[in-house]
Design a protein around this motif. Structure first.
Motif, PDB file in Angstrom:
ATOM      1  N   LEU A 186       0.836  -1.204   0.000  1.00  7.68           N
ATOM      2  CA  LEU A 186       0.000   0.000   0.000  1.00  7.68           C
ATOM      3  C   LEU A 186       0.867   1.250   0.000  1.00  7.68           C
ATOM      4  O   LEU A 186       0.649   2.180  -0.793  1.00  7.68           O
ATOM      5  CB  LEU A 186      -0.923  -0.008   1.213  1.00  7.68           C
ATOM      6  CG  LEU A 186      -1.794   1.239   1.405  1.00  7.68           C
ATOM      7  CD1 LEU A 186      -2.825   1.358   0.286  1.00  7.68           C
ATOM      8  CD2 LEU A 186      -2.493   1.216   2.754  1.00  7.68           C
ATOM      9  N   PHE A 189       2.707   1.615  -3.382  1.00  3.74           N
ATOM     10  CA  PHE A 189       1.814   2.069  -4.458  1.00  3.74           C
ATOM     11  C   PHE A 189       1.430   3.541  -4.300  1.00  3.74           C
ATOM     12  O   PHE A 189       1.365   4.275  -5.282  1.00  3.74           O
ATOM     13  CB  PHE A 189       0.554   1.208  -4.502  1.00  3.74           C
ATOM     14  CG  PHE A 189       0.763  -0.153  -5.104  1.00  3.74           C
ATOM     15  CD1 PHE A 189       1.472  -0.309  -6.283  1.00  3.74           C
ATOM     16  CD2 PHE A 189       0.248  -1.281  -4.490  1.00  3.74           C
ATOM     17  CE1 PHE A 189       1.669  -1.565  -6.842  1.00  3.74           C
ATOM     18  CE2 PHE A 189       0.426  -2.544  -5.038  1.00  3.74           C
ATOM     19  CZ  PHE A 189       1.145  -2.686  -6.217  1.00  3.74           C
ATOM     20  N   TYR A 195      -2.557   5.626  -7.823  1.00  7.10           N
ATOM     21  CA  TYR A 195      -3.971   6.010  -7.797  1.00  7.10           C
ATOM     22  C   TYR A 195      -4.272   7.087  -8.836  1.00  7.10           C
ATOM     23  O   TYR A 195      -5.425   7.494  -9.007  1.00  7.10           O
ATOM     24  CB  TYR A 195      -4.335   6.542  -6.402  1.00  7.10           C
ATOM     25  CG  TYR A 195      -3.438   7.668  -5.943  1.00  7.10           C
ATOM     26  CD1 TYR A 195      -3.735   8.988  -6.257  1.00  7.10           C
ATOM     27  CD2 TYR A 195      -2.267   7.398  -5.238  1.00  7.10           C
ATOM     28  CE1 TYR A 195      -2.892  10.008  -5.872  1.00  7.10           C
ATOM     29  CE2 TYR A 195      -1.417   8.423  -4.851  1.00  7.10           C
ATOM     30  CZ  TYR A 195      -1.735   9.720  -5.167  1.00  7.10           C
ATOM     31  OH  TYR A 195      -0.883  10.733  -4.800  1.00  7.10           O
ATOM     32  N   THR A 227      -0.107  -7.672  -2.597  1.00 10.64           N
ATOM     33  CA  THR A 227      -1.087  -7.254  -3.605  1.00 10.64           C
ATOM     34  C   THR A 227      -2.398  -8.040  -3.444  1.00 10.64           C
ATOM     35  O   THR A 227      -3.490  -7.498  -3.631  1.00 10.64           O
ATOM     36  CB  THR A 227      -0.541  -7.439  -5.028  1.00 10.64           C
ATOM     37  OG1 THR A 227      -0.060  -8.779  -5.199  1.00 10.64           O
ATOM     38  CG2 THR A 227       0.598  -6.475  -5.298  1.00 10.64           C
ATOM     39  N   LEU A 230      -4.389  -6.495  -0.653  1.00 11.88           N
ATOM     40  CA  LEU A 230      -5.029  -5.253  -1.085  1.00 11.88           C
ATOM     41  C   LEU A 230      -6.241  -5.531  -1.981  1.00 11.88           C
ATOM     42  O   LEU A 230      -7.265  -4.850  -1.887  1.00 11.88           O
ATOM     43  CB  LEU A 230      -4.021  -4.365  -1.813  1.00 11.88           C
ATOM     44  CG  LEU A 230      -2.870  -3.827  -0.970  1.00 11.88           C
ATOM     45  CD1 LEU A 230      -1.868  -3.082  -1.842  1.00 11.88           C
ATOM     46  CD2 LEU A 230      -3.382  -2.904   0.137  1.00 11.88           C
ATOM     47  N   GLU A 231      -6.111  -6.530  -2.849  1.00 11.91           N
ATOM     48  CA  GLU A 231      -7.242  -6.914  -3.703  1.00 11.91           C
ATOM     49  C   GLU A 231      -8.409  -7.422  -2.849  1.00 11.91           C
ATOM     50  O   GLU A 231      -9.570  -7.095  -3.114  1.00 11.91           O
ATOM     51  CB  GLU A 231      -6.808  -7.993  -4.691  1.00 11.91           C
ATOM     52  CG  GLU A 231      -5.971  -7.486  -5.856  1.00 11.91           C
ATOM     53  CD  GLU A 231      -5.699  -8.573  -6.863  1.00 11.91           C
ATOM     54  OE1 GLU A 231      -6.402  -8.604  -7.901  1.00 11.91           O
ATOM     55  OE2 GLU A 231      -4.809  -9.408  -6.614  1.00 11.91           O
ATOM     56  N   LEU A 236      -7.201  -2.363  -4.332  1.00 12.55           N
ATOM     57  CA  LEU A 236      -6.310  -2.434  -5.487  1.00 12.55           C
ATOM     58  C   LEU A 236      -6.975  -3.194  -6.633  1.00 12.55           C
ATOM     59  O   LEU A 236      -7.631  -4.213  -6.421  1.00 12.55           O
ATOM     60  CB  LEU A 236      -5.006  -3.149  -5.098  1.00 12.55           C
ATOM     61  CG  LEU A 236      -3.931  -3.270  -6.186  1.00 12.55           C
ATOM     62  CD1 LEU A 236      -3.298  -1.909  -6.462  1.00 12.55           C
ATOM     63  CD2 LEU A 236      -2.860  -4.282  -5.769  1.00 12.55           C
ATOM     64  N   TYR A 257      -1.034  -1.868 -11.719  1.00 13.32           N
ATOM     65  CA  TYR A 257      -1.649  -1.816 -10.390  1.00 13.32           C
ATOM     66  C   TYR A 257      -2.293  -0.440 -10.200  1.00 13.32           C
ATOM     67  O   TYR A 257      -1.630   0.575 -10.368  1.00 13.32           O
ATOM     68  CB  TYR A 257      -0.598  -2.049  -9.304  1.00 13.32           C
ATOM     69  CG  TYR A 257       0.162  -3.343  -9.461  1.00 13.32           C
ATOM     70  CD1 TYR A 257      -0.303  -4.522  -8.883  1.00 13.32           C
ATOM     71  CD2 TYR A 257       1.371  -3.388 -10.170  1.00 13.32           C
ATOM     72  CE1 TYR A 257       0.397  -5.712  -9.013  1.00 13.32           C
ATOM     73  CE2 TYR A 257       2.076  -4.567 -10.305  1.00 13.32           C
ATOM     74  CZ  TYR A 257       1.586  -5.728  -9.726  1.00 13.32           C
ATOM     75  OH  TYR A 257       2.291  -6.901  -9.855  1.00 13.32           O
ATOM     76  N   LYS A 258      -3.559  -0.453  -9.831  1.00 12.74           N
ATOM     77  CA  LYS A 258      -4.259   0.810  -9.601  1.00 12.74           C
ATOM     78  C   LYS A 258      -4.966   0.773  -8.250  1.00 12.74           C
ATOM     79  O   LYS A 258      -5.837  -0.083  -8.004  1.00 12.74           O
ATOM     80  CB  LYS A 258      -5.277   1.079 -10.711  1.00 12.74           C
ATOM     81  CG  LYS A 258      -6.004   2.414 -10.545  1.00 12.74           C
ATOM     82  CD  LYS A 258      -6.878   2.718 -11.722  1.00 12.74           C
ATOM     83  CE  LYS A 258      -7.627   4.036 -11.526  1.00 12.74           C
ATOM     84  NZ  LYS A 258      -6.712   5.157 -11.334  1.00 12.74           N
ATOM     85  N   LEU A 259      -4.591   1.688  -7.366  1.00 14.13           N
ATOM     86  CA  LEU A 259      -5.256   1.796  -6.070  1.00 14.13           C
ATOM     87  C   LEU A 259      -6.648   2.360  -6.247  1.00 14.13           C
ATOM     88  O   LEU A 259      -6.877   3.220  -7.098  1.00 14.13           O
ATOM     89  CB  LEU A 259      -4.444   2.686  -5.126  1.00 14.13           C
ATOM     90  CG  LEU A 259      -3.145   2.088  -4.568  1.00 14.13           C
ATOM     91  CD1 LEU A 259      -2.363   3.146  -3.803  1.00 14.13           C
ATOM     92  CD2 LEU A 259      -3.411   0.886  -3.677  1.00 14.13           C
TER      93      LEU A 259
END
Length: 261
Positions: A186, A189, A195, A227, A230-231, A236, A257-259
């Motif tokens: 986190l 990223f 983001y 990751t 987070l998913e 994420l 990867y996109k927050l």
């Protein structure tokens, strides 16, 4: 604590999560996997790693508490001399969402304080469990020097980049649910701006070749586990896409990867 401090974001120097010195740039040019592995092992032995990596390595036994406690201290200590006094370990344990805050949770807080002090991120007058420790923040790079606010450092030198962690992640209980791999990813990223809509046409952030392990000194296994955490918490979005220069090029699969914070 958001109402108490008035902060909706926690500023953190980017050097807390990554290294960008000449040695890192040299390592990033190594294409041979075995040579890269040897070079990275030598770097780890030198202990010249980002503070976040040191906390994650220590967290194999301590869990997510050291890095969570450090983020909480950054959140609370907003003004010089950047210290906190009179808060019992049980109170920190409750903030971090630890089980049995008066007993086992408080013990984990004391262990985390010791790890942070060993890594030169704080100094404390704690001399035993059961006492209320006064804690002073130190340089987020782990040098043992005095702490300075990231935006003050940026004003002095525009190369001193920093990023901001939304405190809403705490308020809504997302941060407390993450393990140390999830918290590490986190922070990485957010530091890399995963983001932002302008990253790769809104697909998100993609790590350059060799850059991840070299910059962050975080293992591939930790990256994968983080990751996935987070998913699971819906923080994420991961997209895989074939990329190539033209129709006749050999395409390769790239991960973005996109927050969603």
């Amino acid at each position: 604590m958001e109402q108490e401090t008035g902060r909706k974001e926690i500023p953190i120097t980017r050097d807390f999560v990554r290294r960008d010195d000449d040695e890192v740039k040299k390592l990033s040019k190594i294409n041979d996997a075995e040579k890269l592995k040897i070079a990275l092992n030598e770097k780890r032995k030198s202990k010249d790693m980002p503070p976040l990596a040191n906390l994650i390595n220590a967290s194999r036994k301590a869990g997510n508490v050291p890095v969570l406690l450090y983020l909480a201290l950054l959140w609370r200590c907003t003004k010089p001399p950047y210290e906190t006094k009179g808060i019992p370990a049980a109170a920190w344990a409750r903030l971090l969402g630890l089980d049995n805050p008066q007993t086992a949770g408080a013990k984990r807080i004391y262990n985390a304080m010791a790890i942070l002090e060993k890594n030169k991120l704080i100094s404390t007058d704690n001399r035993g469990r059961g006492n209320i420790a006064n804690i002073v923040l130190l340089d987020s790079r782990g040098t043992g020097g005095s702490y300075r606010r990231p935006y003050d450092e940026y004003r002095i030198n525009k190369e001193n980049l920093y990023f901001k962690v939304p405190t809403s992640l705490w308020v809504h209980g997302k941060m407390q649910k993450l393990g140390s791999p999830g918290i590490a990813m986190l922070l990485i990223f957010i530091a890399e701006g995963a983001y932002r809509k302008e990253n790769n046409n809104n697909l998100g952030y993609s790590f350059p070749h060799n850059a991840f392990v070299i910059r962050y000194a975080i293992s591939a296994a930790t990256r994968t586990k983080g990751t996935k955490e987070l998913e699971k918490e819906k923080l994420l979005k991961v997209t895989k896409k074939h990329v190539g220069e033209d129709s006749f090029s050999v395409t390769r699969l790239r991960t973005y990867y996109k927050l969603t914070i």
